[in-house]
Design an enzyme around this catalytic site. Structure first.
Site, mmCIF file in Angstrom:
data_model
loop_
_atom_site.group_PDB
_atom_site.id
_atom_site.type_symbol
_atom_site.label_atom_id
_atom_site.label_comp_id
_atom_site.label_asym_id
_atom_site.label_seq_id
_atom_site.Cartn_x
_atom_site.Cartn_y
_atom_site.Cartn_z
ATOM 1 C CB SER A 116 -0.870 -0.282 1.319
ATOM 2 O OG SER A 116 -2.055 0.978 0.884
ATOM 3 C CD GLU A 147 -5.426 -3.533 -3.942
ATOM 4 O OE1 GLU A 147 -5.551 -2.714 -3.794
ATOM 5 O OE2 GLU A 147 -5.351 -5.005 -4.559
ATOM 6 C CG HIS A 203 -5.103 -2.035 0.176
ATOM 7 N ND1 HIS A 203 -4.522 -2.088 -1.201
ATOM 8 C CD2 HIS A 203 -5.196 -1.582 0.789
ATOM 9 C CE1 HIS A 203 -3.855 -1.358 -0.764
ATOM 10 N NE2 HIS A 203 -3.576 -1.347 0.485
#
Length: 209
Positions: free
Chosen positions: A50, A144, A174
């Site tokens: 991320s 995503e 995610h």
């Protein structure tokens, strides 16, 4: 334990108190310290998920720019690599992504970087030049909002001959490889281990998260 490696987690400064480029400065400092302490870059891997995927890729760019020896490879899980939100998946998957609402992304980016700097490769590494980078492995879910930035990174790497392994997992959320209860996560984790072992041979790894 999954990789049989020593893991270093950079204790980087956080926004909004410490805005860009504080976090990337700190990640680069950790990598530099590892090299100065005698860690063999051929047995180093950079990993991040991320926002950590963003920092990992920026750190690679800055390692190259500083003339430091690059690590053996890097693994990115759903990297937030485009703070300009240029990809269509930010709109196409806005209602399909269960974990990353666009409203939150806009707020996070505003707290992290000035608007005038959002397109700089040290903030949006998707827009950078990947020439000379080590092999990359990228894992991302098909629903995503961050999907297209991962695809764009892989396309850029392939155009210039940088080795990249992009895995787009159908209907996975995610950073799904971190959810150990998912069968898909177990398979993805093994893929990551194989990639890591292939390029480093079980060694110490620097992790951005």
């Amino acid at each position: 334990e999954e990789f049989g490696a020593t893991v270093y987690l950079p204790d980087y400064r956080l926004a909004p108190e410490h805005r860009h480029p504080a976090a990337t400065d700190d990640c680069l400092a950790v990598y530099r310290a590892l090299i100065e302490d005698g860690c063999d870059p051929r047995r180093l891997s950079v990993m991040g998920d991320s926002a950590g995927g963003n920092l990992s890729l920026v750190t690679l760019l800055r390692i190259r720019e500083e003339g430091l020896p690059l690590p053996a490879c890097a693994t990115l899980l759903s990297p937030g690599a485009d703070l300009t939100f240029s990809g269509d998946s930010y709109r196409r998957n806005a209602a399909r992504d269960p974990f990353v609402p666009m409203s939150a992304l806009y707020q996070v980016v505003e707290q992290y970087v000035d608007a005038d700097n959002a397109a700089h490769p040290h903030a949006s590494p998707m827009l950078g030049d990947f020439t000379g980078l080590p092999p990359l492995k990228i894992l991302v879910g098909s629903t995503e909002v961050l999907l297209d930035s991962s695809i764009a990174i892989a396309q850029s790497c392939r155009r210039i001959g940088v080795s990249v392994d992009l895995e787009v997992w159908e209907q996975m959320p995610h950073v799904f490889p971190l959810f150990g209860f998912l069968p898909e996560a177990k398979v993805a984790m093994q893929d990551m281990r194989d990639f890591f072992n292939e390029h480093t041979g079980l060694a110490c790894s620097a992790t951005g998260d």
